[in-house]
Design an enzyme around this catalytic site. Structure first.
Site, PDB file in Angstrom:
ATOM      1  N   GLU A 187       0.905  -1.244  -0.128  1.00  0.00           N
ATOM      2  CA  GLU A 187      -0.048  -0.036   0.024  1.00  0.00           C
ATOM      3  C   GLU A 187       0.654   1.384   0.240  1.00  0.00           C
ATOM      4  O   GLU A 187       0.567   2.232  -0.595  1.00  0.00           O
ATOM      5  CB  GLU A 187      -0.971  -0.176   1.191  1.00  0.00           C
ATOM      6  N   SER A 211     -28.076  23.349 -16.042  1.00  0.00           N
ATOM      7  CA  SER A 211     -29.549  22.747 -15.927  1.00  0.00           C
ATOM      8  C   SER A 211     -29.672  21.013 -16.278  1.00  0.00           C
ATOM      9  O   SER A 211     -30.413  20.645 -15.673  1.00  0.00           O
ATOM     10  CB  SER A 211     -30.278  23.211 -17.132  1.00  0.00           C
ATOM     11  N   HIS A 261     -15.213   7.093 -11.579  1.00  0.00           N
ATOM     12  CA  HIS A 261     -16.360   7.453 -10.727  1.00  0.00           C
ATOM     13  C   HIS A 261     -16.777   9.124 -11.043  1.00  0.00           C
ATOM     14  O   HIS A 261     -15.832   9.702 -11.003  1.00  0.00           O
ATOM     15  CB  HIS A 261     -16.110   7.438  -9.073  1.00  0.00           C
TER      16      HIS A 261
END
Length: 734
Positions: A396, A630, A681
């Protein structure tokens, strides 16, 4: 903390706690009888947790240096494997072959106007039993380029983009020079990245005592803060492009994986970079001439800070071995009795830069304690309905290597089976910190409501709420925090092993831990030790148990529920807030740009600036156009309608579960973010220049911040499409 502040915090916590106790302990996804059984199971789980055993685990696993690729790193993985097996789990070591460089040569020399050769060494201390061991990685930044450069030295504050704007105004160009930056305010890898973008030949990073040294408190070993020789090791891989093995993006780094040429890897630096102590930084900084640094650039060293532009020259020479090394992930499973193909995944890394008692062993010890407790329940007859997957990741620290390679290697299976990934890392005394997928916010609040804080004896939720109230900046915000039921969880950036699950695969994720009363300067140094941890981090290991309870209860509730506790109403409310922030950001930026450009045109800077400083006015910026939000606002109207309807339904069938956990995947964009397509994402990503720090709705937000207006408008449509896709998907749940 003052006595007055603590008393107020405790009073707020007790008030919030009594309010919560008055409410029925509802568990989302459980009927009342099932909830009672679940709470009884969690009580039995808690009885298996031991502060003593957590302390013994921290001491054992941090007893020696154990970085990825080391013999001790492998031994730690094997130790963890045997622990899982002894607890009754089906466990194995899954090995990947990853690039990981260690130093062959490190030289920092001041060549003029005086000379100094940096020590580049942290001394052993008699008060710290493990600080003098063999096998320590030297002080360095992994993924620095090889280099032998000499050049004029320039001080660049924290090395942020705006710091270079100030240098431009001061008439100082860093091209071909070596910059020295302070740790802090941004992720360490962003500092050489920005320096490289501005043409610097090399980068040195040091920890100023104003941030985590004697200015912050007594230094180690007398106190918790960084002494003059302490150095923060760490990765400078450009993880905002992609994490994991730099040679195998999007593919598991198996022995036979196809690999990029290292020099072509887009997430690796082209310039050398090295961290040093403030002992070694002192003669370098004292040698600087040129303009006096602005007040906000000044640190706590006992001399005047200058920017440079004089005779100070530095020689920086670095070389690395660039070897492929084994990466040992430990994967343990307990098969589900009813839904074996729905996985609740729990993870914490095991590798450390040196001994790593806090980072990562404090979090890993809590995870192993959970596994021990669940194993004991299993031996007594408990069967989780869903499969539990407990993971101890390797690699990690250099760049999320182990978790990323495993996630990429099992991508299709994880998209099909992974219900939630629950992460932890270092852990200490203080307050609950929770971030992640906002459809899980209600679950986090319900879990936190039912766990007692070991210091105040109120719930960890009530204590977190009290802290949030005290930290609120205005009376209005304090009032809002007092009125709020529960806590808002944070959004995920990067810097730990959840990144691949959430931001690449769309697996709903959480990151949990405790802290806030455990500050210090040991991070990534040889002093992140058992001796340091037991004095300054969590002396009685009580917050180790609190972490085991928090993560363990979350795992058990997800494992046993009939209907998964996803609350997409919370997601809607959060995203609606993000969109409001973006519209306000654009309006504020438009107004400030107009005013600033007028000040520049009217020569206000020339008239107001001390002429002795020879500071140029800022460069005018392009005016901010009106963006059309919008599409996003209309998409949110649809999501509002659908999530309100979903929340109003008293029950959902078990057949809805897969749709509930795969809902997160609807928020992915296959094309990824601009200039970094690994991140898919549309709501959460690490910032391009902040690294660990999150950017929400990153495609739009960063385009606005970096004044790329056409891209901002395009990304508004991309995010609106993802939200519409989620709304349609949730609307099909029957």
């Amino acid at each position: 903390m003052t006595t007055t502040n603590f008393s107020l915090l405790l009073a707020l916590a007790l008030c919030a706690g009594s309010t919560l106790r008055a409410q029925e302990k509802k568990l989302t996804g459980y009927d009342s009888n099932a909830a009672s059984r679940q709470l009884e199971l969690e009580s039995r789980f808690d009885k298996q947790l031991s502060t003593t055993h957590i302390g013994e685990t921290i001491k054992a696993l941090s007893s020696q240096p154990h970085h990825i690729g080391s013999a001790r790193g492998k031994a730690v993985a094997e130790d963890i494997l045997q622990r899982f097996k002894s607890y009754g789990w089906d466990a194995e070591i899954v090995t990947y072959q990853v690039l990981f460089p260690t130093p062959k040569e490190r030289v920092v020399e001041l060549k003029g106007p005086t000379t100094y050769k940096a020590l580049l060494k942290e001394p052993a201390l008699k008060e710290d039993a493990t600080s003098g061991q063999e096998g320590q990685l030297p002080t360095y930044n992994a993924w620095s380029a090889d280099g032998d450069v000499e050049g004029e030295l320039v001080y660049v504050n924290y090395g942020l983009p705006e710091d270079y704007e100030y240098l431009d105004r001061a008439g100082i160009n860093v091209k071909g020079k070596i910059v020295i930056a302070k740790y802090g305010r941004s992720w360490r890898g962003s500092k050489p990245k920005v320096a490289q973008e501005h043409g610097a030949a090399g980068c040195i990073i040091y920890s100023d005592p104003k941030d985590d040294g004697y200015y912050a408190g007594d230094v180690y070993p007398e106190g918790a803060f960084k002494n003059e020789y302490g150095v923060q090791r760490g990765s400078v891989m450009d993880i905002v492009i992609y994490p994991g093995d730099p040679l195998t993006p999007n593919t598991g780094a198996t022995a036979n994986a196809q690999r990029l040429d290292r020099l072509q890897a887009p997430n690796l630096l082209k310039i050398p970079v090295l961290p040093i102590s403030y002992h070694d930084a002192t003669p370098l900084l004292k040698s600087l001439e040129g303009p006096v640094a602005p007040d906000e650039w000044k640190g706590a060293l006992p001399f005047t800070y200058h920017i440079g532009g004089g005779k100070a020259r530095v020689h920086l020479k670095l070389s690395f071995d660039w070897q492929i090394r084994p990466c040992y992930n430990v994967i343990a499973k307990l098969k589900g009795s009813e839904q074996p193909d729905q996985w609740i995944i729990r993870g914490n890394h095991h590798d450390a830069w040196v001994n790593g008692a806090a980072d990562p062993i404090s979090g890993l010890a809590a995870l192993l304690e959970e596994a021990k407790a669940i194993g004991a329940l299993h031996k007594q007859g408990y069967q989780p309905k869903r499969t539990l997957v407990y993971c101890a990741w390797d690699g990690e620290e250099p760049g999320l290597l182990g978790s990323t390679e495993w996630a990429e290697d099992h991508a299709a299976e994880l998209k099909e089976k992974a219900v939630v990934y629950i992460n932890s890392d270092n852990n200490g005394r203080g307050f609950l910190n929770a971030s992640g997928s906002h459809a899980l916010e209600t679950l986090v609040n319900e879990v936190a409501r039912d766990i007692t804080d070991p210091q105040t004896q109120v719930s960890i939720l009530a204590r977190r709420q009290a802290a949030d109230v005290l930290k609120a900046a205005t009376p209005k915000l304090k009032k809002e925090k007092l009125a709020k039921q529960g806590i808002a969880i944070g959004a995920m950036g990067s810097g730990s092993d959840y990144s691949s699950f959430l931001q690449h695969l769309g697996v709903p994720s959480l990151d949990v831990g405790f802290g806030g009363e455990d500050a210090g300067g040991e991070y990534h140094s040889i002093y992140d030790s058992y001796d340091d941890y037991t004095r300054f981090k969590d002396p009685g290991f009580n917050y180790g148990v609190a972490l085991s309870q928090t993560a363990g209860h979350t795992v058990l509730r997800l494992a046993n529920t009939v209907t998964l506790p996803f609350d997409y109403r919370k997601l809607y409310e959060t995203v609606n807030g993000y969109v409001n922030e973006l519209t306000e950001l654009t309006g504020s930026l438009r107004e400030s740009t107009t005013i600033e450009n007028q000040l520049i045109r009217d020569r206000k800077y020339q008239l107001a600036t001390d002429t002795a400083k020879h500071l140029l006015p800022p460069v005018p910026k392009s005016e901010v156009p009106y963006l059309d939000f919008s599409p996003l606002q209309n998409a949110l109207i649809g999501l509002d309608t659908i999530t309100a309807s979903l929340a109003a339904r008293k029950t959902l069938p078990a057949t809805a579960n897969k749709a509930l956990y795969q809902g997160e995947q609807q928020l992915l964009n296959d094309a990824g973010l601009p200039a970094r397509n690994w991140y898919k994402h549309t709501l959460y990503a690490p910032g391009f220049y902040t690294g660990y720090g999150v950017k929400t709705i990153p495609g739009v937000r960063e385009a606005i911040e970096q004044r790329r207006w056409k891209e901002a408008q395009e990304q508004i449509s991309v995010v609106a499409t993802a939200i519409n896709r989620l709304a349609a998907y949730l609307g099909n749940i029957h």
